[in-house]
Design a protein around this motif. Structure first.
Motif: not given
Length: 789
Positions: A345-351, A353-358, A439-442, A444-455
């Motif tokens: 989650v920490e790396q996703a919030l830092e790197k 690309l969609n979050l950086r676009i937002a 904030e919404r994109v952020r 969603d990125i956290v949710l997608e990251t956690t779910q993908t990690y669990l995947d």
């Protein structure tokens, strides 16, 4: 005997417990155990075999192993012969067991065996010229176990994996001396396969063996090397890998696991060999002739590949081989430390690309506010002018020159402008909406990251379960072949398990593909190279970054009443914090300001100030003299008040449009609020079910496993059909997979709840969590339902 009767009578009079076992002494059997020489493995083997002999003969014979009868030779033929003679000659010896290839070979070829000898480590009775008659030794007092090693079969399988024409055969020097038939067999195999085989013998030095391997060797067959210690064996393996030489393990999976490339037999299960020795001993002690006991020992065939070694030597197996073989260490090692869920989650919030676009959109939107504010600030302009007229006109027109150059400095200041002020207010609200969108994109990125990690975790777990199922199916295939050999099953059962193995191999391939797809998706979210190997750590309910680490949470879903109140509380929390609603609130405020501005356009004028200073600094040509009393500068100051009286209906249209858009936004907010509430409640229902499923799926897996064990035992004895076993195995597979992934399912649904409520525990401190529970307690109190303790 009279003494025993007296003791028994006394025990009856005194009402003491008496057992039948106490009344009779078991016959004592002294077992002499001979090992070829000192080794790390000898002591553990001795313990395994003694334990089995005592367990099998419990209640009938008292198996003893006097220290004086535990003999250790010096790894020479002469030393082994002397130790064997000593064991047989000792009057205390009842049975001799040889736990070594040399000892088994020497014992089997000894001319006379005055005492029973069990030799469990004969590689190939034909090659070693061991007595053999009608499936048994046919020799007085000799019982042995033949592992039926076939060099031709091994090398043919090796060539299918790695093509070669020049091979080196590594063999223990003492074994090579004891079994001269090995050299003849090697020559025969080399001729049949049209290859060159260079035998290399060694003892206890890996460096000496490595130094003797020819430089042009293309592959190595590693035969039995019992004199090598574990450390020396690892040095041998390391040396072969450094020379990038493919290696074949004579002892099969056992040595493949230690670093050799390939083997075609499963690990030699010494517990099975020990059980066979114990059973043979029991039959001998009960009166059967050792010479009549079967010598065959069924070992399954199955290719095993060490993928870590394959990667190290640059060998890439073909796809069919990867599906047929059992792969050890098939997942490449990840670079760097394992990635935890919180790290991801920490790396996703830092790197990401969609979050950086937002984020870029937020920064760019901030400039819109500055642009809107600039319309209310002074505007200063500077201009220059060069004018040329006809010479005749310059002469005729008073005060004009043929060539004139002038410059102007202009100041404009809006004193009051409703459209400009409204635009500034609207841009502020739109910027607030952009920040909330970030904030919404952020979230969603956290949710997608956690779910993908669990995947990724789920896919890896599924891959492991499918591999276990494949190994089990292969074991059942061997069981079916055994049933067919003894006549309790027909060929259809073997074909059925071969079909099941093919299906299991397909499932393994699909599971591995799912793992790679999940890892690729996670790498994309973390903006890492997509082919990077992801080293993950298991996720449990006690993760400190999850609210589940606090047991208070589970008490809130312990009964329907408290669970209903918890749903209402989280919904109310979501109404306050959900970015979807807050973003719409900002858009509604912006649209309300737009409508207000449209209404004011009817009666609020625009007032502005303009000041201008013009200076003529050059006159040339005809008629360049100014008129008397005139200088070359001019200053003007003016106020402008404007109010459109008639716009052709534009103001009314703008007002009506703004009003309708505002109504639409308000309706949209109601719809989004319903979706937020639905999302929260649905996620909570699913989470409660997933939490309950953790316990139930574990129970189901335990029951399915117990059922499978019972059915498999019944199948092996012929009491149940292959369909019964298949059904039990499939039920165990499904149950095991559900149990293994139940926690992932729960954490996944919990992440859905936290996303719906716009509140991820990753961002909360312990004080924040305590505050959340305090607010929940107040809410429960307001509803008249105390929080469960």
């Amino acid at each position: 005997m009279t003494k025993q009767i007296v003791i028994l009578a006394l025990a009856i009079v005194l009402n003491l417990p008496v057992t039948v076992q106490a009344a009779r002494q078991l016959p004592v059997v002294n077992v002499a155990i001979l090992t070829d020489g000192p080794s790390e493995r000898a002591q553990s083997l001795r313990s395994v075999f003694l334990d089995e002999m005592r367990a099998v003969n419990e209640g009938e014979f008292d198996i003893q192993a006097p220290t004086a009868l535990q003999l250790e030779a010096d790894r020479t033929l002469a030393g082994v012969r002397n130790a064997l003679d000593k064991a047989i000659a000792d009057p205390r010896t009842d049975v001799v067991v040889t736990l070594g290839a040399l000892g088994s070979h020497v014992a089997a070829l000894r001319k006379r065996l005055p005492k029973p000898v069990v030799a469990p480590l004969i590689s190939n009775h034909g090659l070693q010229k061991i007595p053999y008659k009608d499936g048994a030794s046919g020799k007085r007092n000799l019982s042995y176990i033949s592992l039926d090693v076939d060099i031709l079969r091994d090398l043919s399988a090796f060539q299918e994996v790695v093509p070669f024409t020049r091979l080196t055969l590594l063999l223990d020097a003492a074994i090579a001396e004891a079994i001269p038939g090995i050299n003849k067999e090697v020559s025969r195999v080399a001729q049949e396969l049209d290859i060159t085989i260079s035998p290399v013998t060694g003892s206890d030095s890996a460096m000496a063996i490595l130094a003797a391997i020819p430089e042009d060797s293309q592959a190595v067959y590693v035969g039995p090397l019992p004199a090598l210690s574990s450390l020396e064996y690892q040095r041998l393996v390391k040396g072969l890998i450094e020379r990038r030489l493919p290696s074949f393990a004579f002892e099969g999976k056992t040595d493949v696991a230690r670093g050799l490339l390939v083997g075609i037999t499963p690990a030699l299960e010494m517990d099975r060999v020990a059980r066979r020795v114990a059973l043979n001993m029991r039959r001998i002690l009960l009166g059967e002739k050792a010479s009549n006991l079967p010598v065959a020992f069924a070992r399954a065939e199955g290719l095993t590949l060490n993928m870590r070694t394959a990667r190290a030597i640059g060998f890439s197996p073909k796809w069919p081989l990867l599906t047929q073989a059992e792969l050890l260490y098939d997942e490449p090692e990840a670079v760097g430390p394992p990635l935890t869920l919180a790290d991801a989650v920490e790396q996703a919030l830092e790197k990401n690309l969609n979050l950086r676009i937002a984020q870029s959109g937020v920064v760019a939107g901030r400039e819109n506010i500055r642009e809107a504010r600039s319309a209310l600030l002074p505007q200063i302009g500077l201009s220059g002018r060069s004018l040329t007229i006809e010479e005749d006109d310059a002469t005729v027109i008073p005060g004009r020159s043929e060539h004139t150059a002038s410059g102007s400095l202009t100041l404009d200041q809006v004193i009051y402008s409703e459209p400009a002020r409204a635009n500034l207010d609207i841009q502020k609200q739109l910027h607030s909406a952009r920040e909330i969108e970030y904030e919404r994109v952020r979230l969603d990125i956290v949710l997608e990251t956690t779910q993908t990690y669990l995947d990724v975790l789920r896919a890896k777990t599924n891959s492991g379960v499918q591999k276990d199922n494949l190994r089990l199916s292969r074991s059942n295939l061997e069981l079916a072949r055994g049933r067919r050999r003894i006549g309790t099953a027909g060929p259809s059962e073997v074909y059925r398990w071969e079909s099941e193995i093919a299906n299991a191999q397909r499932a393994v391939v699909e599971a591995q593909a799912q793992t790679q797809v999940a890892e690729t998706a996670l790498n994309a979210l973390l903006h890492r190279p997509l082919e990077d190997i992801v080293a993950t750590l298991e996720v449990g309910l006690n993760e400190p970054v999850l609210v589940t680490s606090q047991q208070r949470l589970f008490k809130l879903i312990a009964n329907p009443a408290s669970f209903r109140v918890l749903r209402d509380f989280i919904v109310q929390d979501a109404f306050t914090s959900a970015p979807e609603l807050r973003q719409l609130d900002a858009l509604i405020r912006a649209q309300e300001r737009t409508l207000d501005s449209a209404n004011r356009a009817y009666w609020q004028p625009t007032l502005s100030l303009r000041a201008d200073r013009t200076e003529t600094f050059s006159r040339n040509g005809a008629g360049n003299a100014p008129l008397p009393g005139m200088d070359d500068s001019e200053t003007t100051i003016g106020l402008q008040l404007s109010l459109p009286v008639f716009t052709g209906g534009a103001r009314a249209a703008r007002e009506a449009s703004a009003n309708e858009e505002l109504s639409g936004l308000r309706i949209q907010r109601q719809a989004v609020a319903e979706r937020v509430e639905q999302r929260v409640r649905s996620a909570l229902y699913t989470t409660r079910a997933a939490y309950t499923a953790i316990r139930l799926s574990r129970q189901a897996a335990d029951a399915a496993e117990s059922n499978f064990v019972v059915v498999r035992d019944a199948y092996s004895s012929g009491a149940m059909s292959v369909l019964d076993l298949l059904d039990a195995q499939n039920a165990a597979l499904v149950a095991d997979l559900r149990a293994a992934t139940a926690v992932y399912d729960f954490v996944r649904t919990l992440m859905e709840v936290e996303r719906a409520a716009a509140r991820f525990d990753f961002f909360l401190t312990s004080d924040d969590q305590a505050d959340w529970f305090a607010r929940a307690e107040r809410y429960f109190s307001e509803q008249g339902i105390p929080m469960p303790n």
